[in-house]
Motif scaffolding. Sequence first.
Motif, PDB file in Angstrom:
ATOM      1  N   TYR A   1      -3.495 -19.417  -3.664  1.00  0.00           N
ATOM      2  CA  TYR A   1      -3.117 -18.214  -3.733  1.00  0.00           C
ATOM      3  C   TYR A   1      -4.229 -17.505  -4.038  1.00  0.00           C
ATOM      4  CZ  TYR A   1      -0.776 -13.822  -4.082  1.00  0.00           C
ATOM      5  OH  TYR A   1      -0.369 -12.452  -3.924  1.00  0.00           O
ATOM      6  N   LEU A   2      -4.569 -16.468  -3.369  1.00  0.00           N
ATOM      7  CA  LEU A   2      -5.892 -15.653  -3.801  1.00  0.00           C
ATOM      8  C   LEU A   2      -5.556 -14.239  -3.585  1.00  0.00           C
ATOM      9  CD1 LEU A   2      -8.897 -15.172  -4.817  1.00  0.00           C
ATOM     10  CD2 LEU A   2      -9.632 -15.583  -2.522  1.00  0.00           C
ATOM     11  N   SER A   3      -5.577 -13.293  -4.548  1.00  0.00           N
ATOM     12  CA  SER A   3      -5.509 -11.749  -4.400  1.00  0.00           C
ATOM     13  C   SER A   3      -6.074 -10.917  -5.226  1.00  0.00           C
ATOM     14  CB  SER A   3      -3.801 -11.743  -4.679  1.00  0.00           C
ATOM     15  OG  SER A   3      -3.507 -11.512  -6.020  1.00  0.00           O
ATOM     16  N   GLY A   4      -5.905  -9.726  -5.193  1.00  0.00           N
ATOM     17  CA  GLY A   4      -6.525  -8.702  -6.093  1.00  0.00           C
ATOM     18  C   GLY A   4      -5.621  -8.667  -7.436  1.00  0.00           C
TER      19      GLY A   4
ATOM     20  N   THR B   1       2.451  -4.202  -4.046  1.00  0.00           N
ATOM     21  CA  THR B   1       2.177  -4.928  -2.806  1.00  0.00           C
ATOM     22  C   THR B   1       1.700  -6.388  -3.211  1.00  0.00           C
ATOM     23  OG1 THR B   1       0.090  -3.754  -2.811  1.00  0.00           O
ATOM     24  CG2 THR B   1       1.702  -3.025  -1.288  1.00  0.00           C
ATOM     25  N   THR B   2       0.769  -6.398  -4.385  1.00  0.00           N
ATOM     26  CA  THR B   2       0.429  -7.621  -4.662  1.00  0.00           C
ATOM     27  C   THR B   2       1.245  -8.362  -5.658  1.00  0.00           C
ATOM     28  OG1 THR B   2      -1.800  -6.327  -5.472  1.00  0.00           O
ATOM     29  CG2 THR B   2      -1.321  -8.667  -6.501  1.00  0.00           C
ATOM     30  N   GLU B   3       2.288  -7.596  -6.232  1.00  0.00           N
ATOM     31  CA  GLU B   3       3.226  -8.367  -6.812  1.00  0.00           C
ATOM     32  C   GLU B   3       4.315  -9.163  -5.986  1.00  0.00           C
ATOM     33  OE1 GLU B   3       6.992  -7.450  -9.997  1.00  0.00           O
ATOM     34  OE2 GLU B   3       6.147  -5.677  -9.036  1.00  0.00           O
ATOM     35  N   GLU B   4       4.689  -8.482  -4.736  1.00  0.00           N
ATOM     36  CA  GLU B   4       5.733  -8.649  -3.913  1.00  0.00           C
ATOM     37  C   GLU B   4       5.208  -9.899  -3.095  1.00  0.00           C
ATOM     38  OE1 GLU B   4       7.016  -5.667  -1.363  1.00  0.00           O
ATOM     39  OE2 GLU B   4       8.130  -4.564  -2.988  1.00  0.00           O
ATOM     40  N   ARG B   5       3.826  -9.799  -2.606  1.00  0.00           N
ATOM     41  CA  ARG B   5       3.160 -11.098  -1.940  1.00  0.00           C
ATOM     42  C   ARG B   5       3.223 -12.378  -2.755  1.00  0.00           C
ATOM     43  NH1 ARG B   5      -1.597  -7.246   0.557  1.00  0.00           N
ATOM     44  NH2 ARG B   5      -0.220  -5.937   1.586  1.00  0.00           N
ATOM     45  N   HIS B   6       2.848 -12.315  -4.378  1.00  0.00           N
ATOM     46  CA  HIS B   6       2.651 -13.222  -5.120  1.00  0.00           C
ATOM     47  C   HIS B   6       4.063 -13.836  -5.203  1.00  0.00           C
ATOM     48  CE1 HIS B   6       2.430 -14.779  -9.392  1.00  0.00           C
ATOM     49  NE2 HIS B   6       1.706 -15.724  -8.345  1.00  0.00           N
TER      50      HIS B   6
END
Length: 334
Positions: free
Chosen positions: A188-191, A197-202
């Motif tokens: 998993y790779l993110s900002g 938005t980042t929290e929900e995708r994680h």
Amino acid sequence: MSENKNISIKDVAKHANVSTATVSHVINGTRFVSEDTKRKVHQAMNDLNFRINSVARSLRSRKSHVIAFLAPILASETSNFFFMSVAAGIQSVLKQNNYHLVLSDSHEEENFETEEIRMISSQMIDGLIMAPSSRELDYEPLFGDYPVVYLDRVPDNSDRDSVVVDNKTVSKEAVQMLIGKGHKRIAYLSGPYTLTTTEERHLGYIEALSEAGIPVEQALIQMGEVSLSSGYHLADSLLKQDPTAIFVSDNVMAMGVMAYLQEKKISIPEQIAVIAYDEFQWTRITSPPLTVIEQPAFELGVKAAEVMLERIEQATAPKQEHRLTAKLIVRQSS
């Protein structure tokens, strides 16, 4: 230009075969008027060369009929197309209701954003739609006496209307698809973890693994700066952990990941499967074309504008949260 002194609202009403009250509502956007009636009134105004003095109208109604949209726009990011699509959705609704849109840019920087809000608050606007650059900043002291609708992202402890994408559900669906194809080592790779938005995708990623009984390995999770170079270097770090698939929750970082995989001649999806946010033209011409999560950008703007106009008319109504559905587009990379 002032209203034509030889032509009155009564003349427009007579020409359009409607009441003077209806003409007033069309001009000021004070009540719902059917699209057919609006067209008749606007045609009559054009036929009679009737022009509205917007300054006089604002003074009479205490409305400017201007809505500001503050978005995080960076010159180097393909995701700017996302917010331009959002702006187009906002404008489509405002135009139908005789409102105007003013676009402002926060550069994704808190200090710059703060100054922009102060500037906007000093102007005569009827409302502000914004995608905040931080979930932790207290924006309330910055706002003027106008309604605010948060779009795409929401600060912590917000008591304002919001229109967002259901990021958790669609991210979970994407990871579940990878699991269904036999993948157990999914990176998993993110900002940075500074936006909702980042929290929900994680959380969607974590939940999909947990429900499948797959242990969450921190070594397979990387978060960093939102940039192409960051995606490139973090891909190098992640590949050392031998994942069989990678889920990239940011479009710009996905470009870096794809650049790395192609440079190293790593076969997709044979050696590693890839899923990324968001749907842009470049994702269709990679080799192979990318499986992506497409966010409803235009629809976000439409809904945010509708919520704003409802809030203007009903200032004391309960806070609303609207969650729109994103779509998983399956292509050859997964």
